[in-house]
Motif scaffolding. Structure first.
Motif, mmCIF file in Angstrom:
data_model
loop_
_atom_site.group_PDB
_atom_site.id
_atom_site.type_symbol
_atom_site.label_atom_id
_atom_site.label_comp_id
_atom_site.label_asym_id
_atom_site.label_seq_id
_atom_site.Cartn_x
_atom_site.Cartn_y
_atom_site.Cartn_z
ATOM 1 N N ASP A 333 -26.813 9.060 -15.841
ATOM 2 C CA ASP A 333 -27.073 8.282 -16.994
ATOM 3 C C ASP A 333 -28.309 8.959 -17.537
ATOM 4 O O ASP A 333 -28.763 8.724 -18.756
ATOM 5 N N ASN A 334 -29.352 9.136 -16.615
ATOM 6 C CA ASN A 334 -30.841 9.548 -17.176
ATOM 7 C C ASN A 334 -30.984 11.035 -17.345
ATOM 8 O O ASN A 334 -32.051 11.406 -17.805
ATOM 9 N N ASP A 335 -29.931 11.771 -17.200
ATOM 10 C CA ASP A 335 -30.223 13.197 -17.278
ATOM 11 C C ASP A 335 -31.284 13.836 -16.464
ATOM 12 O O ASP A 335 -32.228 14.490 -16.766
ATOM 13 N N PHE A 336 -31.443 13.382 -15.174
ATOM 14 C CA PHE A 336 -32.359 13.486 -14.315
ATOM 15 C C PHE A 336 -32.047 14.013 -13.130
ATOM 16 O O PHE A 336 -31.262 13.538 -12.063
ATOM 17 N N ASP A 337 -32.819 15.168 -12.572
ATOM 18 C CA ASP A 337 -32.288 16.232 -11.602
ATOM 19 C C ASP A 337 -33.398 15.913 -10.343
ATOM 20 O O ASP A 337 -34.584 16.346 -11.014
ATOM 21 N N ILE A 338 -33.128 15.923 -9.045
ATOM 22 C CA ILE A 338 -34.131 16.026 -8.172
ATOM 23 C C ILE A 338 -33.607 16.991 -7.185
ATOM 24 O O ILE A 338 -32.474 16.828 -6.497
ATOM 25 N N ASP A 339 -34.364 18.057 -6.660
ATOM 26 C CA ASP A 339 -34.049 18.904 -5.595
ATOM 27 C C ASP A 339 -35.165 18.758 -4.835
ATOM 28 O O ASP A 339 -36.632 18.708 -4.672
ATOM 29 N N ARG A 340 -34.795 18.788 -3.361
ATOM 30 C CA ARG A 340 -35.496 18.520 -1.961
ATOM 31 C C ARG A 340 -35.225 19.444 -1.055
ATOM 32 O O ARG A 340 -33.856 19.830 -0.805
ATOM 33 N N GLU A 341 -36.069 19.980 -0.196
ATOM 34 C CA GLU A 341 -35.614 20.624 1.112
ATOM 35 C C GLU A 341 -36.775 20.237 1.929
ATOM 36 O O GLU A 341 -37.744 20.148 1.755
ATOM 37 N N TRP A 342 -36.190 20.389 3.384
ATOM 38 C CA TRP A 342 -37.327 19.872 4.425
ATOM 39 C C TRP A 342 -36.813 20.232 5.825
ATOM 40 O O TRP A 342 -35.399 20.604 5.866
ATOM 41 N N TRP A 343 -37.300 20.202 6.715
ATOM 42 C CA TRP A 343 -37.125 20.489 8.306
ATOM 43 C C TRP A 343 -36.891 19.144 8.837
ATOM 44 O O TRP A 343 -37.751 18.469 8.582
ATOM 45 N N GLN A 344 -36.084 19.142 9.746
ATOM 46 C CA GLN A 344 -35.942 17.717 10.451
ATOM 47 C C GLN A 344 -35.472 17.942 11.880
ATOM 48 O O GLN A 344 -34.578 18.778 12.153
ATOM 49 N N ALA A 345 -35.922 17.230 12.827
ATOM 50 C CA ALA A 345 -35.522 17.306 14.210
ATOM 51 C C ALA A 345 -34.853 16.035 14.818
ATOM 52 O O ALA A 345 -35.301 14.860 14.232
ATOM 53 N N TYR A 346 -33.628 16.144 15.384
ATOM 54 C CA TYR A 346 -33.088 14.761 15.936
ATOM 55 C C TYR A 346 -32.907 14.969 17.714
ATOM 56 O O TYR A 346 -32.557 15.944 17.911
ATOM 57 N N PHE A 347 -33.319 14.133 18.292
ATOM 58 C CA PHE A 347 -33.429 14.265 19.720
ATOM 59 C C PHE A 347 -32.963 12.768 20.401
ATOM 60 O O PHE A 347 -33.189 11.924 19.710
ATOM 61 N N SER A 348 -31.858 13.137 21.295
ATOM 62 C CA SER A 348 -31.214 11.891 21.978
ATOM 63 C C SER A 348 -31.082 12.342 23.247
ATOM 64 O O SER A 348 -30.767 13.051 23.734
ATOM 65 N N LEU A 349 -31.078 10.964 24.077
ATOM 66 C CA LEU A 349 -30.961 10.774 25.427
ATOM 67 C C LEU A 349 -29.917 9.642 25.516
ATOM 68 O O LEU A 349 -29.839 8.774 24.720
ATOM 69 N N PHE A 350 -29.102 9.819 26.621
ATOM 70 C CA PHE A 350 -28.033 8.663 27.084
ATOM 71 C C PHE A 350 -28.043 8.743 28.479
ATOM 72 O O PHE A 350 -28.347 9.591 29.165
ATOM 73 N N TYR A 351 -27.580 7.413 29.030
ATOM 74 C CA TYR A 351 -27.275 7.208 30.481
ATOM 75 C C TYR A 351 -26.092 6.394 30.339
ATOM 76 O O TYR A 351 -26.104 5.229 29.597
ATOM 77 N N ARG A 352 -24.807 6.683 31.080
ATOM 78 C CA ARG A 352 -23.597 5.952 31.061
ATOM 79 C C ARG A 352 -23.249 5.669 32.512
ATOM 80 O O ARG A 352 -23.070 6.290 33.188
ATOM 81 N N ARG A 353 -23.037 4.337 32.587
ATOM 82 C CA ARG A 353 -22.504 3.941 33.973
ATOM 83 C C ARG A 353 -21.192 3.191 33.693
ATOM 84 O O ARG A 353 -20.789 2.471 32.892
ATOM 85 N N VAL A 354 -20.386 3.583 34.803
ATOM 86 C CA VAL A 354 -18.792 3.043 34.690
ATOM 87 C C VAL A 354 -18.570 2.353 35.940
ATOM 88 O O VAL A 354 -18.716 3.179 37.021
ATOM 89 N N TRP A 355 -18.124 1.008 35.895
ATOM 90 C CA TRP A 355 -17.574 0.364 37.011
ATOM 91 C C TRP A 355 -16.267 0.240 37.093
ATOM 92 O O TRP A 355 -15.556 -0.181 36.124
ATOM 93 N N LEU A 356 -15.168 0.434 38.025
ATOM 94 C CA LEU A 356 -13.946 -0.069 38.191
ATOM 95 C C LEU A 356 -13.716 -1.188 39.106
ATOM 96 O O LEU A 356 -13.640 -0.813 40.302
ATOM 97 N N PRO A 357 -13.889 -2.532 38.838
ATOM 98 C CA PRO A 357 -13.595 -3.763 39.687
ATOM 99 C C PRO A 357 -12.192 -3.395 40.430
ATOM 100 O O PRO A 357 -12.048 -3.641 41.596
ATOM 101 N N ASN A 358 -11.356 -3.090 39.679
ATOM 102 C CA ASN A 358 -10.091 -3.107 40.190
ATOM 103 C C ASN A 358 -8.992 -1.927 39.383
ATOM 104 O O ASN A 358 -9.909 -1.608 38.151
ATOM 105 N N SER A 359 -8.009 -1.853 39.368
ATOM 106 C CA SER A 359 -7.056 -0.802 38.361
ATOM 107 C C SER A 359 -6.733 -1.472 37.322
ATOM 108 O O SER A 359 -6.119 -0.963 36.490
ATOM 109 N N ARG A 360 -7.036 -2.703 37.062
ATOM 110 C CA ARG A 360 -6.830 -3.446 35.713
ATOM 111 C C ARG A 360 -7.954 -3.470 35.004
ATOM 112 O O ARG A 360 -7.754 -3.858 33.516
#
Length: 442
Positions: A333-360
């Motif tokens: 509507d405003n006939d307005f353009d924006i151009d950007r560029e950048w460097w970005q870093a993503y870092f993730s860690l996880f820990y997952r624990r599963v227990w099976l009290p019984n077969s159900r």
């Protein structure tokens, strides 16, 4: 309050009251190999979501989400292939406090439609744990709401990647089911004793059966039970058929869960790219076209181990992504353009624990840390795109799965998330409590 109860259940799951694994067989030694393993499921979820911080009044949402998921997996010594299609429909009702200083409707209903296609291939060298592979995904989304200031957004994205690595993640659900069958047969006096070779042989039969599914459900059950019965007869563990034998095979096959206990380690590195186009229509603001292009490299490592004492498992891992991103935005509507560029870093860690009290039932605790860092930019961040600010998130999720039968599972899930953003510098806290049901068609 609900989350405290979940934590108490997690502590109880660590006690010695849980079932012990049969010492005769090491589940982590089993390697399931099948040419194909198809699956199709329907899921639905009802959730209550809360969001809290010091800058605004609390929000509470009620959401209904349903989706269908189909996959076709292939697993051999040299090839791992995964093909999946996912279709999602969601409806969310957002109720606000009437004393909120922002003049918005007290209730807003939003909807979302999404179709996601994905494929991946890993190719192993014969006799080696080294591999190379590729993956790709195509995602289309339509969103909108019912407020007087009508809002709608359409998005289409493509995400290819090419990678190399070493190691392999295995799954032990077939050997786990075979172990439960043997334990029940011995407890009922159908067999006097059994060896690890008998469990392995029965697990191989289960793998073959699941890898050759058909759509005729009535005849399929007869075929499956006959195959299990024949394997036990050929092994010499039983000499004649009996009602107890049939009842135990049918009970475990129909009602025992198929917990995907992971074991092994895997290191992956590669390059990736993404292209996303978005069209945003907002009666109150401006109509916007947006294109995002990105490319970069990633490193990923994960390791899982089966815990012998209670048929559970635990795993940990991390991932690092470094991306160069280009964004082009056009305000129509405003006939307005924006151009950007950048460097970005993503870092993730996880820990997952599963227990099976019984077969159900199954109890899963997952802790995850996500860090998003803005590295450099030619023009600075876009105030309208929160993902471009430095931020971190710590999420803890606890879920309880109860397997009504092989096809139908009920899941009670609760998570607590703490978010920190650098600009503006603030902490937020949110919770999510949901009840999910999954119907696994085949």
């Amino acid at each position: 309050m609900f989350f405290k109860y979940f934590v108490c259940l997690a502590l109880l799951a660590c006690t010695s009251a849980l079932l012990a694994q049969n010492d005769l067989y090491d589940l982590s030694q089993y390697k399931a190999r099948y040419e194909r393993r198809p699956g199709l499921s329907l899921d639905s979820r009802a959730s209550i979501i809360g969001f809290y911080d010091r800058t605004r009044r609390p929000n509470n949402d009620f959401g209904i989400l349903s989706w269908g998921n189909g996959f076709l997996n292939r697993l051999t010594d040299t090839v791992i292939a995964t093909n999946s299609i996912r279709s999602t429909l969601s409806l969310n009702v957002d109720s606000r406090n009437n004393s909120s200083p922002v003049q918005l409707p007290s209730t807003e209903t939003t909807y979302s439609l999404e179709v996601d296609l994905s494929m991946s291939r890993l190719f192993y060298k014969p006799g080696s744990n080294k591999f190379w592979g590729w993956s790709g995904g195509l995602d289309a989304t339509q969103q909108g709401n019912n407020t007087p200031d009508d809002f709608a957004a359409s998005r289409l994205s493509l995400t290819p990647s090419l990678f190399r690595g070493m190691g392999r993640i295995e799954f032990a659900e077939d050997a786990l089911l075979a172990t439960w069958i043997m334990q029940d047969l011995k407890a009922a006096g159908v067999v006097n004793t059994y060896a690890s070779e008998n469990i392995d042989q029965l697990a191989q039969t289960i793998t073959d059966i699941i890898g050759n599914r058909v759509f005729d459900f009535r005849r399929r059950r007869i075929y499956e039970l006959k195959q299990l019965n024949q394997t036990l007869l050929e092994s010499g563990l039983i000499e004649t058929e009996s009602f107890d034998l049939f009842a135990i095979l049918n009970d475990n096959w129909a009602f025992a869960n198929r917990a995907t206990l992971r074991h092994g380690s895997q290191f992956t590195y590669g390059i990736q790219g993404a292209a996303m186009g978005q069209l945003l229509r907002d009666d109150e603001l401006n109509n916007i076209r947006r294109v995002d292009l990105s490319g970069g490299a990633f490193l990923e490592y994960e390791r899982h181990r089966i815990v012998p004492q209670n048929n559970g498992s635990h795993g940990f891992g991390g991932r690092l992504d470094i991306l160069h991103i280009f964004e082009g935005t056009q305000v129509i509507d405003n006939d307005f353009d924006i151009d950007r560029e950048w460097w970005q870093a993503y870092f993730s860690l996880f820990y997952r624990r599963v227990w099976l009290p019984n077969s159900r039932s199954q109890l899963i605790l997952t802790n995850q840390l996500l860090i998003n860092e803005w590295l450099s930019s030619s023009v600075g961040p876009n105030p309208g795109t929160s993902t471009q600010f430095n931020s971190s998130r710590l999420r803890s999720t606890l879920s309880i799965n109860y397997f009504l039968n092989y096809n139908w599972t009920m899941t009670l899930l609760a998570n607590l998330t703490a978010n920190h953003s650098q600009n503006p510098n603030r902490w937020t806290l949110s919770h999510n409590i949901s009840l999910r049901t999954t119907y696994f068609i085949f």
